[in-house]
Design a protein around this motif. Structure first.
Motif, mmCIF file in Angstrom:
data_model
loop_
_atom_site.group_PDB
_atom_site.id
_atom_site.type_symbol
_atom_site.label_atom_id
_atom_site.label_comp_id
_atom_site.label_asym_id
_atom_site.label_seq_id
_atom_site.Cartn_x
_atom_site.Cartn_y
_atom_site.Cartn_z
ATOM 1 N N MET A 1 0.832 -1.187 0.000
ATOM 2 C CA MET A 1 0.000 0.000 0.000
ATOM 3 C C MET A 1 0.863 1.232 0.000
ATOM 4 S SD MET A 1 -2.177 1.556 3.124
ATOM 5 C CE MET A 1 -0.589 1.983 3.758
ATOM 6 N N LYS A 2 0.396 2.278 -0.658
ATOM 7 C CA LYS A 2 1.118 3.532 -0.683
ATOM 8 C C LYS A 2 0.282 4.573 0.039
ATOM 9 C CE LYS A 2 2.821 2.113 -5.173
ATOM 10 N NZ LYS A 2 1.980 0.925 -5.211
ATOM 11 N N VAL A 3 0.811 5.167 1.117
ATOM 12 C CA VAL A 3 0.106 6.188 1.867
ATOM 13 C C VAL A 3 0.829 7.497 1.685
ATOM 14 C CG1 VAL A 3 -0.702 6.908 4.142
ATOM 15 C CG2 VAL A 3 -0.566 4.476 3.588
ATOM 16 N N ARG A 4 0.104 8.589 1.496
ATOM 17 C CA ARG A 4 0.746 9.878 1.323
ATOM 18 C C ARG A 4 1.578 10.240 2.540
ATOM 19 N NH1 ARG A 4 -3.456 14.060 -1.527
ATOM 20 N NH2 ARG A 4 -3.751 12.890 -3.449
ATOM 21 N N THR A 5 2.590 11.029 2.336
ATOM 22 C CA THR A 5 3.436 11.453 3.431
ATOM 23 C C THR A 5 2.662 12.345 4.378
ATOM 24 O OG1 THR A 5 4.173 13.423 2.279
ATOM 25 C CG2 THR A 5 5.452 11.419 1.910
ATOM 26 N N SER A 6 3.179 12.469 5.603
ATOM 27 C CA SER A 6 2.505 13.278 6.615
ATOM 28 C C SER A 6 2.357 14.717 6.165
ATOM 29 C CB SER A 6 3.286 13.215 7.931
ATOM 30 O OG SER A 6 3.303 11.915 8.431
ATOM 31 N N LEU A 7 3.373 15.235 5.461
ATOM 32 C CA LEU A 7 3.314 16.625 5.034
ATOM 33 C C LEU A 7 2.167 16.845 4.068
ATOM 34 C CD1 LEU A 7 4.544 19.431 5.062
ATOM 35 C CD2 LEU A 7 6.084 18.738 3.222
ATOM 36 N N ILE A 8 1.965 15.903 3.124
ATOM 37 C CA ILE A 8 0.883 16.043 2.156
ATOM 38 C C ILE A 8 -0.462 15.907 2.853
ATOM 39 C CG2 ILE A 8 -0.191 15.038 0.109
ATOM 40 C CD1 ILE A 8 2.580 14.227 -0.828
ATOM 41 N N LEU A 9 -0.577 14.935 3.764
ATOM 42 C CA LEU A 9 -1.822 14.755 4.482
ATOM 43 C C LEU A 9 -2.165 15.994 5.294
ATOM 44 C CD1 LEU A 9 -1.659 11.084 5.814
ATOM 45 C CD2 LEU A 9 -3.308 12.050 4.206
ATOM 46 N N LEU A 10 -1.142 16.598 5.915
ATOM 47 C CA LEU A 10 -1.385 17.773 6.727
ATOM 48 C C LEU A 10 -1.856 18.932 5.878
ATOM 49 C CD1 LEU A 10 -1.293 19.355 9.336
ATOM 50 C CD2 LEU A 10 1.138 19.740 8.983
ATOM 51 N N SER A 11 -1.225 19.135 4.718
ATOM 52 C CA SER A 11 -1.613 20.256 3.867
ATOM 53 C C SER A 11 -3.035 20.081 3.367
ATOM 54 C CB SER A 11 -0.644 20.379 2.689
ATOM 55 O OG SER A 11 -0.701 19.237 1.877
ATOM 56 N N LEU A 12 -3.416 18.823 3.028
ATOM 57 C CA LEU A 12 -4.784 18.559 2.601
ATOM 58 C C LEU A 12 -5.755 18.806 3.743
ATOM 59 C CD1 LEU A 12 -4.484 15.309 0.473
ATOM 60 C CD2 LEU A 12 -5.211 17.562 -0.318
ATOM 61 N N CYS A 13 -5.368 18.366 4.929
ATOM 62 C CA CYS A 13 -6.227 18.515 6.089
ATOM 63 C C CYS A 13 -6.510 19.980 6.373
ATOM 64 C CB CYS A 13 -5.560 17.859 7.304
ATOM 65 S SG CYS A 13 -6.491 18.031 8.808
ATOM 66 N N GLY B 1 -7.205 9.712 -2.842
ATOM 67 C CA GLY B 1 -5.752 9.728 -2.790
ATOM 68 C C GLY B 1 -5.205 9.472 -1.399
ATOM 69 N N THR B 2 -6.093 9.379 -0.402
ATOM 70 C CA THR B 2 -5.637 9.159 0.980
ATOM 71 C C THR B 2 -4.911 7.829 1.113
ATOM 72 O OG1 THR B 2 -7.538 10.440 1.764
ATOM 73 C CG2 THR B 2 -6.366 9.117 3.394
ATOM 74 N N TYR B 3 -5.439 6.779 0.493
ATOM 75 C CA TYR B 3 -4.822 5.452 0.533
ATOM 76 C C TYR B 3 -4.741 4.898 -0.890
ATOM 77 C CZ TYR B 3 -6.675 5.951 5.280
ATOM 78 O OH TYR B 3 -7.013 6.426 6.511
ATOM 79 N N ARG B 4 -3.859 3.946 -1.074
ATOM 80 C CA ARG B 4 -3.734 3.244 -2.343
ATOM 81 C C ARG B 4 -3.792 1.745 -2.086
ATOM 82 N NH1 ARG B 4 -5.304 6.225 -6.490
ATOM 83 N NH2 ARG B 4 -4.291 8.255 -6.538
#
Length: 366
Positions: A1-13, A239-242
């Motif tokens: 599984m590919k999970v977005r990095t914390s930085l990307i998740l934070l910016s989306l959040c 895009g949150t999870y793959r």
């Protein structure tokens, strides 16, 4: 599984939900805010209300020092109730009832020493969300998401673990969700057997072109909504999870005879196949690299079982013609005499289903 990095998740959040900045959990703290948790499943992070747990078995974890931890949870309805459930040091414990009128945190007592706790939503999206504002304990640290393959399980009440657990309240008593146990459903159990991550995208009574006792909205109409509601205003970010594998187990309710009150037309095989093919194409557009697995239903028997399998064979043939380099696979359950409530599999039955599926999914996981 590919999970977005914390930085990307934070910016989306921050961009989408206005959540508070993510704080480091590298040092011991006494409180974890909602933004510091690492949920897995469908969720929304809000600035004011905190972490909204949506889907069945959406979960998060943390380590702490005993003898106690406190979870600040609430639900929107003042007169309703909902359920969490938890695993302590890798062992399942029990469900926790959350009363809408309660203002006190959930307190879990444990022996002295270091522990790992995982919190799961026991119920489905249509039961309503559970909000987590913070968690308190000594030396508390959020558990990071493990780097592992992932399966997304799309389905109906069976996939939800609905009506499976009558150990606390007998079948027929209380509300529909009082016997929900998502942790013990076949998907989570199979995932623990294979040591993979999982997410449940499931709704009780739902079908591929019609539902248990209504013409819709069916799964293709609600799948893109974060809360699986046709009138939902927030779209799920795919895009949150793959996921590596997407399991689709729909058809039980399309074949249902309904509630005996609502007019019900005969099963329409053409509508079923057409809608199923379109839905698989939608899933593939969200997850281009995932393997798609079509599952039958252990609850559909006799001539209906044969017809369902024929329909799935047709779906497979059409999808394979459309995507010759990325063919789908399928699995047909053995018929089951379910022992749960209202004809659903019980907790024990879900283990049987997971064992049936284990070799099949093991071959799909890289």
């Amino acid at each position: 599984m590919k999970v977005r990095t914390s930085l990307i998740l934070l910016s989306l959040c921050v961009a989408q939900f206005g959540c508070a900045p993510l704080k480091s959990t590298s040092t011991a703290v006494d409180t974890l805010s909602a933004a510091q948790l690492n949920p897995f499943g469908r969720f929304i992070l809000h600035e004011q209300r905190g972490l909204e747990l949506i889907s069945s078995a959406v979960h998060f974890g943390f380590s702490f020092e005993g003898p106690t931890c406190r979870i600040y949870a609430n639900i929107p309805s003042r007169t309703g109730h909902n359920y969490l459930q938890y695993e302590l040091d890798g062992l399942y414990q029990k469900r926790i009832k959350i009363e809408g009128s309660s203002t006190e945190p959930i307190e879990i007592q444990v022996p002295e020493g270091k522990h790992e706790l995982k919190i799961f939503k026991a119920t489905e999206a249509h039961t309503g969300p559970i909000f987590i504002s913070k968690v308190e304990a000594k030396e508390i640290k959020s558990t990071p998401i493990e780097a592992a393959p992932m399966i997304e399980f799309i389905g109906n009440s069976i996939t939800c673990g609905a009506a499976a657990d009558a150990s606390e309240l007998a079948c027929g008593a209380g509300e529909y969700h009082d016997q929900h146990n998502a942790y013990m459903a076949y998907g989570p159990r199979l995932s623990r057997m294979l040591n993979v991550n999982f997410m449940l995208s499931s709704v009780s009574g739902i079908g591929i072109y019609r539902n248990w006792n209504s013409e819709g909205p069916s799964m293709p109409q609600v799948y893109e909504k974060a809360n699986f509601q046709e009138n939902g205003t927030t779209l799920w970010d795919f895009g949150t999870y793959r996921p590596d594998v997407v399991s689709i187990a729909l058809g039980t309710n399309d074949f249902s005879n309904g509630d005996g009150k609502t007019p019900r037309k005969p099963f329409d095989a053409e509508a079923f196949v057409s809608n199923y093919v379109k839905f698989v194409s939608l899933v593939k557009s969200k997850y281009p690299e995932a393997k798609v697995a079509l599952l039958s239903s252990p609850m559909v028997k006799g001539a209906a079982r044969t017809k369902l399998q024929d329909c799935l064979n047709r779906v497979q043939a059409q999808i394979d013609a459309m995507y010759p380099n990325d063919k789908v696979v399928k699995f047909f359950f053995e018929p089951m005499e379910a022992r749960g409530c209202t004809g659903h599999p019980s907790v024990e039955d879900h283990l049987i289903l997971a064992e049936q599926l284990k070799p099949f999914f093991k071959s799909l996981i890289k």
